[in-house]
Scaffold this motif. Structure first.
Motif, PDB file in Angstrom:
ATOM      1  N   LEU A   1      49.345  61.170 120.781  1.00 46.92           N
ATOM      2  CA  LEU A   1      48.147  61.944 121.238  1.00 46.92           C
ATOM      3  C   LEU A   1      47.028  61.868 120.299  1.00 46.92           C
ATOM      4  O   LEU A   1      47.239  61.946 118.989  1.00 46.92           O
ATOM      5  N   SER A   2      46.027  61.690 120.590  1.00 49.21           N
ATOM      6  CA  SER A   2      44.619  61.601 119.740  1.00 49.21           C
ATOM      7  C   SER A   2      44.003  62.919 119.966  1.00 49.21           C
ATOM      8  O   SER A   2      43.853  63.490 121.007  1.00 49.21           O
ATOM      9  N   PRO A   3      43.203  63.245 119.012  1.00 51.49           N
ATOM     10  CA  PRO A   3      42.068  64.387 118.920  1.00 51.49           C
ATOM     11  C   PRO A   3      41.171  64.116 120.171  1.00 51.49           C
ATOM     12  O   PRO A   3      40.678  65.374 120.839  1.00 51.49           O
ATOM     13  N   GLY A   4      41.010  63.115 120.479  1.00 51.72           N
ATOM     14  CA  GLY A   4      39.759  62.700 121.619  1.00 51.72           C
ATOM     15  C   GLY A   4      40.319  63.218 123.016  1.00 51.72           C
ATOM     16  O   GLY A   4      39.834  62.627 123.839  1.00 51.72           O
ATOM     17  N   HIS A   5      41.773  63.632 123.076  1.00 48.57           N
ATOM     18  CA  HIS A   5      42.230  63.939 124.446  1.00 48.57           C
ATOM     19  C   HIS A   5      42.598  62.741 125.203  1.00 48.57           C
ATOM     20  O   HIS A   5      42.819  62.666 126.555  1.00 48.57           O
ATOM     21  N   THR A   6      43.137  61.635 124.226  1.00 47.55           N
ATOM     22  CA  THR A   6      43.684  60.506 125.224  1.00 47.55           C
ATOM     23  C   THR A   6      45.136  60.405 124.583  1.00 47.55           C
ATOM     24  O   THR A   6      45.502  61.021 123.451  1.00 47.55           O
TER      25      THR A   6
END
Length: 138
Positions: free
Chosen positions: A62-67
């Motif tokens: 998971l990435s902080p950019g919601h992807t």
């Protein structure tokens, strides 16, 4: 937590919130809260195992950019994630081709920390799903 919500759906939901008059500050606070409660997920690997009915396993990033990107025993998927009703919901960019899969999966997990292990149930089959937030991006 095999597959999650599409980028288009997330974009439309965001647009609907903006058009519906939700204050920008509330939206920014929700994003900040998501980043706080999910911070360990951005540094680790979410390992997912479903022993029954397959078996099936995956590693999700998971990435902080919601992807997110997930590499599972049935291939790779990408999509978006959000925290909804206290659960992490992932939505795949593409609809699944199998009848026992759905595009968006919501499971427990927000607030978990590196090294934590927990159990939930598959929302389609009811089978036990085992999660481990492992250190590193392996």
């Amino acid at each position: 937590m095999h597959r999650l919500t599409s980028h288009a759906t997330a974009t439309m939901m965001g647009a609907a919130l903006l058009l519906g008059g939700a204050p920008y500050a509330a939206q920014a606070a929700a994003t900040t809260d998501d980043a706080t409660v999910m911070s360990d997920f951005f540094k680790g690997t979410l390992e997912i195992d479903v022993p029954a009915g397959g078996p099936w396993s995956a590693k999700s990033y998971l990435s902080p950019g919601h992807t997110f990107r997930s590499v599972g025993s049935d291939g790779e998927s990408r999509g978006s994630w959000e925290v909804r009703d206290g659960k992490i919901c992932t939505t795949a960019d593409h609809a699944p081709t199998s009848p026992d899969r759905i595009q968006t999966y919501c499971n427990t997990g927000p607030g978990k920390h590196m090294g934590d292990k927990w159990r939930d149930n598959d929302p389609v089959t009811g089978n036990a799903v085992f999660f481990h937030l492992a250190p590193g991006r392996g």
